[in-house]
Write an enzyme that holds these catalytic residues in place. Structure first.
Site, PDB file in Angstrom:
ATOM      1  N   LYS A  43       5.115   3.312   6.365  1.00  0.00           N
ATOM      2  CA  LYS A  43       4.728   4.234   5.294  1.00  0.00           C
ATOM      3  C   LYS A  43       5.336   3.837   3.948  1.00  0.00           C
ATOM      4  O   LYS A  43       5.692   4.670   3.134  1.00  0.00           O
ATOM      5  CB  LYS A  43       5.085   5.690   5.634  1.00  0.00           C
ATOM      6  CG  LYS A  43       4.647   6.183   7.006  1.00  0.00           C
ATOM      7  CD  LYS A  43       3.243   5.793   7.419  1.00  0.00           C
ATOM      8  CE  LYS A  43       2.162   6.370   6.562  1.00  0.00           C
ATOM      9  NZ  LYS A  43       0.840   5.782   6.849  1.00  0.00           N
ATOM     10  N   SER A  44       5.417   2.512   3.724  1.00  0.00           N
ATOM     11  CA  SER A  44       6.028   2.018   2.489  1.00  0.00           C
ATOM     12  C   SER A  44       5.095   1.186   1.623  1.00  0.00           C
ATOM     13  O   SER A  44       5.540   0.434   0.770  1.00  0.00           O
ATOM     14  CB  SER A  44       7.271   1.177   2.832  1.00  0.00           C
ATOM     15  OG  SER A  44       8.267   1.970   3.397  1.00  0.00           O
ATOM     16  N   GLY A  45       3.802   1.279   1.847  1.00  0.00           N
ATOM     17  CA  GLY A  45       2.856   0.536   1.026  1.00  0.00           C
ATOM     18  C   GLY A  45       2.243  -0.664   1.713  1.00  0.00           C
ATOM     19  O   GLY A  45       1.723  -1.561   1.053  1.00  0.00           O
ATOM     20  N   THR A  46       2.270  -0.673   3.022  1.00  0.00           N
ATOM     21  CA  THR A  46       1.763  -1.805   3.795  1.00  0.00           C
ATOM     22  C   THR A  46       0.289  -2.069   3.512  1.00  0.00           C
ATOM     23  O   THR A  46      -0.114  -3.201   3.233  1.00  0.00           O
ATOM     24  CB  THR A  46       1.973  -1.545   5.301  1.00  0.00           C
ATOM     25  OG1 THR A  46       3.307  -1.098   5.518  1.00  0.00           O
ATOM     26  CG2 THR A  46       1.694  -2.788   6.107  1.00  0.00           C
ATOM     27  N   TRP A  48      -1.567  -1.197   1.014  1.00  0.00           N
ATOM     28  CA  TRP A  48      -1.772  -1.681  -0.357  1.00  0.00           C
ATOM     29  C   TRP A  48      -1.521  -3.190  -0.418  1.00  0.00           C
ATOM     30  O   TRP A  48      -2.282  -3.943  -1.028  1.00  0.00           O
ATOM     31  CB  TRP A  48      -0.826  -0.974  -1.338  1.00  0.00           C
ATOM     32  CG  TRP A  48      -1.305   0.372  -1.761  1.00  0.00           C
ATOM     33  CD1 TRP A  48      -0.814   1.579  -1.359  1.00  0.00           C
ATOM     34  CD2 TRP A  48      -2.367   0.657  -2.664  1.00  0.00           C
ATOM     35  NE1 TRP A  48      -1.516   2.589  -1.961  1.00  0.00           N
ATOM     36  CE2 TRP A  48      -2.463   2.051  -2.771  1.00  0.00           C
ATOM     37  CE3 TRP A  48      -3.250  -0.135  -3.399  1.00  0.00           C
ATOM     38  CZ2 TRP A  48      -3.413   2.676  -3.575  1.00  0.00           C
ATOM     39  CZ3 TRP A  48      -4.193   0.502  -4.201  1.00  0.00           C
ATOM     40  CH2 TRP A  48      -4.261   1.884  -4.274  1.00  0.00           C
ATOM     41  N   TRP A  76      -1.508  -8.004  11.946  1.00  0.00           N
ATOM     42  CA  TRP A  76      -0.155  -7.601  12.324  1.00  0.00           C
ATOM     43  C   TRP A  76       0.425  -8.591  13.316  1.00  0.00           C
ATOM     44  O   TRP A  76      -0.209  -8.907  14.326  1.00  0.00           O
ATOM     45  CB  TRP A  76      -0.185  -6.216  12.969  1.00  0.00           C
ATOM     46  CG  TRP A  76      -0.466  -5.139  11.970  1.00  0.00           C
ATOM     47  CD1 TRP A  76      -1.687  -4.711  11.547  1.00  0.00           C
ATOM     48  CD2 TRP A  76       0.497  -4.390  11.252  1.00  0.00           C
ATOM     49  NE1 TRP A  76      -1.536  -3.729  10.609  1.00  0.00           N
ATOM     50  CE2 TRP A  76      -0.195  -3.505  10.407  1.00  0.00           C
ATOM     51  CE3 TRP A  76       1.897  -4.380  11.239  1.00  0.00           C
ATOM     52  CZ2 TRP A  76       0.448  -2.609   9.568  1.00  0.00           C
ATOM     53  CZ3 TRP A  76       2.529  -3.478  10.405  1.00  0.00           C
ATOM     54  CH2 TRP A  76       1.805  -2.619   9.584  1.00  0.00           C
ATOM     55  N   HIS A  98       6.109  -4.767  10.709  1.00  0.00           N
ATOM     56  CA  HIS A  98       7.175  -3.781  10.510  1.00  0.00           C
ATOM     57  C   HIS A  98       8.438  -4.246  11.233  1.00  0.00           C
ATOM     58  O   HIS A  98       9.426  -3.527  11.277  1.00  0.00           O
ATOM     59  CB  HIS A  98       6.774  -2.420  11.075  1.00  0.00           C
ATOM     60  CG  HIS A  98       5.790  -1.660  10.251  1.00  0.00           C
ATOM     61  ND1 HIS A  98       5.777  -1.662   8.878  1.00  0.00           N
ATOM     62  CD2 HIS A  98       4.785  -0.828  10.626  1.00  0.00           C
ATOM     63  CE1 HIS A  98       4.796  -0.872   8.444  1.00  0.00           C
ATOM     64  NE2 HIS A  98       4.184  -0.359   9.484  1.00  0.00           N
ATOM     65  N   SER A 128       5.669  10.932   3.307  1.00  0.00           N
ATOM     66  CA  SER A 128       4.476  10.274   3.811  1.00  0.00           C
ATOM     67  C   SER A 128       4.481  10.238   5.342  1.00  0.00           C
ATOM     68  O   SER A 128       3.453  10.504   5.978  1.00  0.00           O
ATOM     69  CB  SER A 128       4.394   8.852   3.249  1.00  0.00           C
ATOM     70  OG  SER A 128       3.234   8.205   3.697  1.00  0.00           O
TER      71      SER A 128
END
Length: 161
Positions: A43-46, A48, A76, A98, A128
């Site tokens: 939830k950190s802008g992946t 985008w 991934w 991740h 988020s």
């Protein structure tokens, strides 16, 4: 109803997209010097970055973005899809994970692969994540925001999504 999570080396992963085979494939993955990894906390802008990186690597050409879904454009490392499409990726390959540094495949440490590490304000990650947990039927109910925040601060809320 939440699905039972899959535990891998102390991390909890949703069973959708993660299998023993996909995690073994990730550990045996042959990293190339020209590879570019997007590394993010959940939830950190992946997403985008999965949209931006192909534009950078292709000189702004929108064709790949319009013709290839993002999980095939920037697959991934730890998910089942990579084994199915890795042979179709052209150099420089864009990949996303991740995984923490210590979970990367051995070939990563001896390569000259590039890493884009995306960091987001933890307060924004918390909010988020909370709303994502409410929406995603494969994750446990987050409970109240205060309960979720306590888990998050204790490190019990991390999931690889």
């Amino acid at each position: 109803m939440a699905w039972p999570m899959y535990e891998y080396r102390g991390l909890l992963l949703p069973p959708v997209g993660h299998t023993a085979e996909s995690l073994e494939f990730a550990q045996n993955f042959s990293v190339e010097d020209s590879d570019v990894f997007i590394v993010t906390y959940p939830k950190s802008g992946t997403t985008w970055m999965q949209e931006i990186l192909p534009l950078v690597l292709n000189g702004g050409d929108l064709t790949p973005v319009h013709t290839v879904v993002n999980w095939d454009r920037v697959p991934w490392l730890e998910e089942t899809r990579l084994a199915k499409i890795v042979d179709k990726l052209t150099s420089p390959r864009a990949l996303v994970t991740h995984f923490p540094y210590s979970f990367m495949p051995p070939s990563f440490y001896t390569s000259k692969a590039k890493v884009i590490n995306v960091i987001r304000n933890p307060k924004d990650v918390l909010v988020s994540s909370y709303y994502f947990h409410q929406m995603a039927n494969f994750l446990e109910d987050p409970g109240s925001f205060d309960e979720f925040m306590d888990k998050f601060l204790e490190g019990r809320g991390q999931r690889l999504l």
